[in-house]
Design a protein around this motif. Structure first.
Motif, PDB file in Angstrom:
ATOM      1  N   HIS A  94       0.834  -1.202   0.000  1.00 38.11           N
ATOM      2  CA  HIS A  94       0.000   0.000   0.000  1.00 38.11           C
ATOM      3  C   HIS A  94       0.871   1.255   0.000  1.00 38.11           C
ATOM      4  N   GLN A  95       1.908   1.258   0.809  1.00 40.66           N
ATOM      5  CA  GLN A  95       2.778   2.422   0.885  1.00 40.66           C
ATOM      6  C   GLN A  95       3.546   2.651  -0.419  1.00 40.66           C
ATOM      7  N   LEU A  96       3.964   1.578  -1.062  1.00 42.38           N
ATOM      8  CA  LEU A  96       4.676   1.719  -2.337  1.00 42.38           C
ATOM      9  C   LEU A  96       3.766   2.293  -3.419  1.00 42.38           C
ATOM     10  N   LEU A  97       2.550   1.786  -3.513  1.00 38.06           N
ATOM     11  CA  LEU A  97       1.613   2.308  -4.499  1.00 38.06           C
ATOM     12  C   LEU A  97       1.271   3.765  -4.214  1.00 38.06           C
ATOM     13  N   GLN A  98       1.081   4.073  -2.970  1.00 37.76           N
ATOM     14  CA  GLN A  98       0.774   5.447  -2.582  1.00 37.76           C
ATOM     15  C   GLN A  98       1.934   6.382  -2.944  1.00 37.76           C
ATOM     16  N   TYR A  99       3.149   5.927  -2.724  1.00 36.04           N
ATOM     17  CA  TYR A  99       4.332   6.727  -3.047  1.00 36.04           C
ATOM     18  C   TYR A  99       4.427   6.989  -4.549  1.00 36.04           C
ATOM     19  N   VAL A 100       4.164   5.948  -5.339  1.00 39.39           N
ATOM     20  CA  VAL A 100       4.201   6.096  -6.798  1.00 39.39           C
ATOM     21  C   VAL A 100       3.136   7.082  -7.264  1.00 39.39           C
ATOM     22  N   LYS A 101       1.931   6.963  -6.724  1.00 39.47           N
ATOM     23  CA  LYS A 101       0.842   7.863  -7.117  1.00 39.47           C
ATOM     24  C   LYS A 101       1.180   9.323  -6.820  1.00 39.47           C
ATOM     25  N   ARG A 102       1.924   9.548  -5.751  1.00 41.56           N
ATOM     26  CA  ARG A 102       2.247  10.909  -5.337  1.00 41.56           C
ATOM     27  C   ARG A 102       3.463  11.485  -6.066  1.00 41.56           C
ATOM     28  N   ASN A 103       4.390  10.609  -6.473  1.00 36.42           N
ATOM     29  CA  ASN A 103       5.678  11.110  -6.948  1.00 36.42           C
ATOM     30  C   ASN A 103       5.947  10.867  -8.433  1.00 36.42           C
ATOM     31  N   GLU A 104       5.096  10.133  -9.104  1.00 38.74           N
ATOM     32  CA  GLU A 104       5.274   9.886 -10.530  1.00 38.74           C
ATOM     33  C   GLU A 104       4.093  10.471 -11.308  1.00 38.74           C
ATOM     34  N   VAL A 105       4.382  11.041 -12.456  1.00 38.13           N
ATOM     35  CA  VAL A 105       3.332  11.508 -13.363  1.00 38.13           C
ATOM     36  C   VAL A 105       2.903  10.308 -14.212  1.00 38.13           C
ATOM     37  N   LEU A 106       1.759   9.758 -13.901  1.00 45.12           N
ATOM     38  CA  LEU A 106       1.292   8.538 -14.571  1.00 45.12           C
ATOM     39  C   LEU A 106       0.363   8.918 -15.720  1.00 45.12           C
ATOM     40  N   GLU A 107       0.884   8.826 -16.934  1.00 43.93           N
ATOM     41  CA  GLU A 107       0.087   9.159 -18.114  1.00 43.93           C
ATOM     42  C   GLU A 107      -0.722   7.970 -18.617  1.00 43.93           C
ATOM     43  N   LEU A 108      -0.421   6.787 -18.102  1.00 40.72           N
ATOM     44  CA  LEU A 108      -1.117   5.563 -18.497  1.00 40.72           C
ATOM     45  C   LEU A 108      -1.683   4.885 -17.256  1.00 40.72           C
ATOM     46  N   PRO A 109      -2.785   4.143 -17.393  1.00 38.46           N
ATOM     47  CA  PRO A 109      -3.295   3.391 -16.243  1.00 38.46           C
ATOM     48  C   PRO A 109      -2.326   2.290 -15.842  1.00 38.46           C
ATOM     49  N   LEU A 110      -2.296   1.990 -14.559  1.00 36.02           N
ATOM     50  CA  LEU A 110      -1.478   0.891 -14.055  1.00 36.02           C
ATOM     51  C   LEU A 110      -2.210  -0.427 -14.256  1.00 36.02           C
ATOM     52  N   GLN A 111      -1.454  -1.487 -14.545  1.00 30.20           N
ATOM     53  CA  GLN A 111      -2.071  -2.813 -14.708  1.00 30.20           C
ATOM     54  C   GLN A 111      -1.160  -3.875 -14.121  1.00 30.20           C
ATOM     55  N   THR A 112      -1.757  -4.820 -13.433  1.00 35.44           N
ATOM     56  CA  THR A 112      -0.999  -5.913 -12.843  1.00 35.44           C
ATOM     57  C   THR A 112      -1.869  -7.151 -12.751  1.00 35.44           C
ATOM     58  N   SER A 113      -1.246  -8.300 -12.516  1.00 42.93           N
ATOM     59  CA  SER A 113      -1.970  -9.562 -12.372  1.00 42.93           C
ATOM     60  C   SER A 113      -1.425 -10.323 -11.167  1.00 42.93           C
ATOM     61  N   LEU A 114      -2.276 -11.138 -10.567  1.00 43.38           N
ATOM     62  CA  LEU A 114      -1.886 -11.926  -9.411  1.00 43.38           C
ATOM     63  C   LEU A 114      -2.856 -13.084  -9.247  1.00 43.38           C
ATOM     64  N   TRP A 115      -2.463 -14.053  -8.426  1.00 41.43           N
ATOM     65  CA  TRP A 115      -3.350 -15.189  -8.173  1.00 41.43           C
ATOM     66  C   TRP A 115      -4.478 -14.777  -7.238  1.00 41.43           C
ATOM     67  N   GLU A 116      -5.636 -15.372  -7.421  1.00 44.49           N
ATOM     68  CA  GLU A 116      -6.805 -15.039  -6.607  1.00 44.49           C
ATOM     69  C   GLU A 116      -6.598 -15.358  -5.130  1.00 44.49           C
ATOM     70  N   THR A 117      -5.604 -16.181  -4.829  1.00 48.83           N
ATOM     71  CA  THR A 117      -5.313 -16.531  -3.441  1.00 48.83           C
ATOM     72  C   THR A 117      -4.598 -15.401  -2.704  1.00 48.83           C
ATOM     73  N   SER A 118      -4.131 -14.377  -3.429  1.00 49.53           N
ATOM     74  CA  SER A 118      -3.443 -13.238  -2.798  1.00 49.53           C
ATOM     75  C   SER A 118      -4.478 -12.210  -2.351  1.00 49.53           C
ATOM     76  N   ARG A 119      -5.279 -12.574  -1.365  1.00 49.63           N
ATOM     77  CA  ARG A 119      -6.411 -11.751  -0.968  1.00 49.63           C
ATOM     78  C   ARG A 119      -5.982 -10.384  -0.432  1.00 49.63           C
ATOM     79  N   LYS A 120      -4.941 -10.343   0.375  1.00 52.45           N
ATOM     80  CA  LYS A 120      -4.505  -9.074   0.957  1.00 52.45           C
ATOM     81  C   LYS A 120      -4.108  -8.081  -0.133  1.00 52.45           C
ATOM     82  N   LEU A 121      -3.387  -8.569  -1.135  1.00 53.29           N
ATOM     83  CA  LEU A 121      -2.940  -7.691  -2.214  1.00 53.29           C
ATOM     84  C   LEU A 121      -4.120  -7.252  -3.077  1.00 53.29           C
TER      85      LEU A 121
END
Length: 286
Positions: free
Chosen positions: A78-105
């Motif tokens: 959460h802190q890493l994503l928050q840091y990126v949102k605050r400090n990087e100019v994101l001109e494109l949407p972020l996209q990622t994939s993970l297993w459904e068992t990674s509930r916390k993420l």
């Protein structure tokens, strides 16, 4: 938080031991193919990492993976994503994939208003079982080997592949590629195991399904599949049956595949055959 500069690869490799991560992320870092990457530290210990990169076939989003040391008491992802949102100019949407068992993420991504755009099933179809033969006397079946030197049919096939792929990836659009570039996307297909059906009246291609080699010598992978019109979906059963027959007679033990919920063609194949159960690969975007 520190920006990754390329000199901390050994630390990153140690962190990856806790995450069972795909080798390609380390490859991206080693080859300096990332867009940006940040590391999270607790005192002197690396406890988290976020890596971003671009994909030439899908250039309209920024791919990322985020990792943490499970022993950390902080919500590092959460802190890493928050840091990126605050400090990087994101001109494109972020996209990622993970297993459904990674509930916390998954919960973390939802907190950032990221949405599920696709689910992908990755089952294995064991070939040591009986498959009912299908009547194919009414159809003209060909292999990719049969048409590879026929420029007209290859172009017709590629137009169909291009259209179907674009229509099933609307949430993450495809790059504007020429037909030649599209054809290169499946040049590694097994020629004798990739099948298509032609209309016997005008020879137009109305269905196709590719087969590919894998890193496992005893397995083949079902690749892109599709039909010209949605009412022709049942033809995929016929094509897949022929791929099963080809794989069994060639000494293979199983077929695998990646079946996306955004593709009616993939779901048609998934439902036809008795695949073993497996966890779901979830794709988030936002």
């Amino acid at each position: 938080m520190k920006k990754y500069t390329g000199n901390q690869l050994d630390e990153v490799k140690d962190l990856m031991k806790y995450n069972y991560e795909e080798p390609f992320v380390l490859h991206i870092l080693e080859q300096l193919k990332y867009e940006f990457a940040y590391m999270a530290y607790e005192e002197e210990n690396l406890v988290g990492l976020i890596v971003t990169w671009k994909n030439k076939l899908h250039p309209f989003c920024l791919y990322f993976r985020v990792y943490s040391n499970p022993s950390s008491s902080q919500n590092v992802e959460h802190q890493l994503l928050q840091y990126v949102k605050r400090n990087e100019v994101l001109e494109l949407p972020l996209q990622t994939s993970l297993w459904e068992t990674s509930r916390k993420l998954m919960d973390t991504f939802e907190q950032f208003n990221m949405k599920i755009i696709r689910k992908t099933y990755m089952p294995k179809l064991h070939l040591d079982q009986h498959f009912q033969a299908l009547n194919q006397s009414n159809y003209e079946l060909k292999t990719l080997k049969d048409i590879k030197d026929n420029q007209h049919l290859m172009e017709q096939l590629t137009v169909l592949v291009k259209r179907n792929y674009e229509e099933t990836h609307l949430a993450n659009p495809v790059a504007d590629l020429s037909l030649k570039e599209w054809q290169q996307q499946y040049e590694d297909a097994v020629l004798e195991g990739s099948f298509l059906i032609c209309n016997p009246e005008n020879q137009n291609i109305i269905a196709y399904s590719f087969l590919h080699e894998t890193e496992v010598e005893t397995e083949l992978e079902i690749g892109w599949s599709g039909v010209d019109r949605i009412v022709q979906l049942p033809l995929l059963q016929l094509l897949t049956y022929n791929q099963i027959t080809y794989a069994k007679t060639s000494g293979y033990e199983a077929l695998i595949g990646e079946f996306d919920t955004t593709s009616p063609y993939a779901l048609e194949i998934l439902e036809i055959f008795p695949n073993e159960s497996c966890p779901t690969w979830i794709t988030f975007q936002g």
